[in-house]
Design a protein around this motif. Structure first.
Motif, PDB file in Angstrom:
ATOM      1  N   SER A   1       0.832  -1.199   0.000  1.00 15.49           N
ATOM      2  CA  SER A   1       0.000   0.000   0.000  1.00 15.49           C
ATOM      3  C   SER A   1       0.869   1.252   0.000  1.00 15.49           C
TER       4      SER A   1
ATOM      5  N   PRO B   1      -1.898  -0.903  -6.867  1.00 17.52           N
ATOM      6  CA  PRO B   1      -3.339  -1.174  -6.790  1.00 17.52           C
ATOM      7  C   PRO B   1      -3.583  -2.621  -6.427  1.00 17.52           C
ATOM      8  N   PRO B   2      -4.662  -2.979  -5.742  1.00 14.37           N
ATOM      9  CA  PRO B   2      -5.801  -2.128  -5.382  1.00 14.37           C
ATOM     10  C   PRO B   2      -5.722  -1.589  -3.961  1.00 14.37           C
TER      11      PRO B   2
ATOM     12  N   VAL C   1      -7.147  -2.710   2.457  1.00 13.96           N
ATOM     13  CA  VAL C   1      -7.586  -3.413   1.253  1.00 13.96           C
ATOM     14  C   VAL C   1      -9.000  -2.983   0.854  1.00 13.96           C
ATOM     15  N   VAL C   2      -9.935  -2.987   1.834  1.00 16.30           N
ATOM     16  CA  VAL C   2     -11.340  -2.710   1.495  1.00 16.30           C
ATOM     17  C   VAL C   2     -11.525  -1.290   0.982  1.00 16.30           C
TER      18      VAL C   2
ATOM     19  N   VAL D   1     -10.175  -0.841  -2.465  1.00 16.60           N
ATOM     20  CA  VAL D   1     -11.059  -1.298  -3.537  1.00 16.60           C
ATOM     21  C   VAL D   1     -12.214  -0.317  -3.722  1.00 16.60           C
ATOM     22  N   MET D   2     -12.663   0.275  -2.594  1.00 15.86           N
ATOM     23  CA  MET D   2     -13.802   1.203  -2.676  1.00 15.86           C
ATOM     24  C   MET D   2     -13.429   2.586  -2.135  1.00 15.86           C
TER      25      MET D   2
END
Lengths: 100, 471
Positions: B375, B380-381, B455-456, B459-460
């Motif tokens: 990160s 990505p992501p 991570v979450v 992604v969003m």
């Protein structure tokens, strides 16, 4: 009465002396004294502005900055004592466990 | 009545300040460490929930225009409290192992947090100064909190001397701007039309003070030494919460007081951003100590955030806020894993060579560190990618194309030193057999939650970006 410029020039000179002191001295306590000189030079600027503009806020800020300087002195001298206990010196050129 | 209402609106900072006093009293009556820890965690969590609710509240001012609430100020408070909460959860195990564990550490962390919130929400130079100093003085103590460790004390001395030095510049800047504007409120400074020597000197000195605090090149000299020497969870705290507070205050000043001289400071900011990104990343490439490498990486990350500030647009500011949010989550996590490796082994070292094979010894920690470093590298992501994308997109929108290109190139180079840690963890065979202790449950859960967020939300990212866009 002296004009504002004289006060500002004096405090600028004091500030410069303080800065040079920090950059050239090796003893941690002398460096700290130079920092205090810088802060007091600023206080002079604040009081001069405050007095010439007839505005009280600058002088109140001076009280705050005095308090902060006192708090810094308390913590700073404690750190200097700790460093002296560990290294038996307060010469910053000899305290180089971590690369500068 | 109005005062009570203002206190209600400013509740997160008030709760943390009261928590600090309460925890100090608990320490004075020799409560055990667990009691002190969980009291602080509980009160910070309450403040965090309150700050989260403030995100959707109307933006306004409290205490006669001394501080802002809602909007950007609320988001700054939220990030700082998030960083503090995880620092509190992670520092218990570390200090227990370090052999010097005073429960006053929690009180000092809470006082530092109070200072940070005041700094990030102030709209008056007097309160900005008080917030900055409350934070800094508490951080000097925290840097040297392991008294028997020579490196910790040395870090505290260096942090103190250079921090106090920068305070001088900062205060001189405030004094000169006060002289130019006749008032210390940011609005009055924005209204200055007669911009003479005093105004420009004041602006320059004030920004210099800020550049010291956010460790932008060439004012970064203290950062590697202080970050390496301080206790690791505290390093994570300084690198995230303290830096976030500095950036929010800088944004507050740039957007409210210095809007009219945007053209001038933007140019300076661009030069500093390029220097910070290039220098931070290049020196990080040759580091052999993981903590020191992360210190240089944090300098580089300040450079990316400065790219967003140089844009000086609404998109730029909201991108920087998102970036600081992402950076806080992933960096606290990375320092948390390093703190675990550092103290739960025979060798009390953070040298990269000793990371050989650690990924297999403690698979969960290895995976967590991998997530955080990916990160940070902006792959990505992960969350770091979304942050970098927003910042560089804002720069391109403001026609700062060259700046964005340099940013992307340096962050590609940065991937090398993050991936090298993974190479050591998974592809080298250890020279000696190292015994790692089991990880505490709270420690694992805290780091796992941070990794999940990385991570979450990566992604969003729009879930956070939408909130920011509404400010």
């Amino acid at each position: 009465m002296l004009s504002l410029t004289w006060f500002l020039a004096l405090s600028a000179i004091l500030f410069a002396i303080g800065t040079i002191g920090v950059l050239t001295r090796k003893n941690a306590i002398v460096i700290f004294m130079s920092v205090e000189l810088m802060l007091n030079a600023v206080n002079l600027t604040l009081v001069a502005f405050s007095s010439f503009m007839g505005d009280i806020h600058g002088q109140i800020l001076v009280f705050f900055s005095l308090c902060v300087a006192a708090a810094e002195a308390a913590v700073g001298l404690a750190i200097v004592i700790a460093i002296f206990r560990n290294n038996l010196t307060v010469d910053i050129t000899k305290i180089k466990l971590l690369r500068w | 009545m109005e005062l009570l209402h203002d206190i209600y609106l400013y509740l997160p900072a008030v709760i943390v300040a009261i928590a600090g006093l309460a925890v100090m009293m608990l320490s004075a009556f020799q409560a055990n460490h667990q009691t002190v820890l969980w009291t602080s965690v509980f009160l910070v969590a309450v403040a965090l929930i309150r700050a989260g609710a403030d995100l959707f509240a109307e933006a306004g001012y409290v205490f006669g225009g001394m501080a802002a609430v809602g909007g950007m100020a609320a988001f700054g408070t939220f990030i700082i409290l998030l960083g503090t909460l995880f620092t509190l959860l992670l520092c218990h195990d570390y200090f227990e192992k370090a052999g010097e564990y005073f429960s006053e550490i929690y009180a000092i962390i809470l006082f530092a947090t109070t200072g940070m919130i005041v700094l990030a929400t102030s709209t008056n130079l007097v309160t900005i100064f008080i917030g900055l100093e409350t934070m800094s003085v508490a951080l000097y103590v925290l840097a040297g909190s392991v008294k028997s460790d020579k490196r910790s004390i040395e870090a505290a001395l260096k942090y103190f001397l250079l921090g106090a030095f920068s305070t001088g510049f900062f205060l001189y800047g405030i004094a000169l701007l006060y002289g130019a504007a006749g008032s210390t409120s940011l609005e009055a400074i924005a209204a200055v039309t007669d911009k003479g020597l005093i105004y420009w000197a004041g602006t320059a000195l004030l920004l210099t003070g800020f550049f010291f605090k956010i460790s932008a090149v060439p004012f970064h000299m203290w950062t590697p030494d202080v970050y390496q020497g301080s206790p690791t969870p505290i390093t994570g705290y300084m690198a995230t919460a303290a830096k976030t507070a500095g950036f929010f205050s800088l944004m507050m000043i740039l957007s409210r007081a210095l809007e009219s001289s945007h053209v001038q400071w933007s140019e300076v900011m661009q030069v500093i951003a390029v220097l910070t990104m290039v220098f931070g990343n290049v020196i990080a490439l040759v580091q052999t100590n993981v903590k020191r490498m992360l210190a240089y990486s944090s300098i580089a990350h300040a450079g990316y955030a400065l790219v967003g500030l140089s844009a000086g647009t609404l998109e730029g500011y909201s991108a920087v806020q998102f970036y600081l949010f992402a950076y806080t989550i992933m960096n606290i996590g990375a320092f948390g894993v390093i703190a675990y490796f550092e103290r739960y082994r025979d060798l009390d070292l953070t040298e990269l060579d000793n990371y050989a094979g650690l990924g297999y010894k403690q698979p969960l920690m290895g995976v967590l560190l991998t997530i955080f470093l990916f990160s940070l590298a902006g792959i990505p992501p992960m969350l770091g990618f979304a942050g970098k994308y927003l910042v560089f997109a804002a720069a391109v929108q403001s026609q700062l194309i060259l700046l964005a290109i340099i940013g992307v190139l340096t962050s590609a180079a940065a991937a090398f030193y993050y991936l090298r840690v993974m190479v050591f963890m998974y592809m080298k065979t250890p020279a000696t057999d190292i015994q790692l202790a089991p990880v505490g449950t709270v420690y694992t859960l805290a780091l796992g939650f941070l990794a999940l967020l990385t991570v979450v939300l990566g992604v969003m990212p729009w879930t956070v970006a939408d909130i920011l866009a509404a400010f």
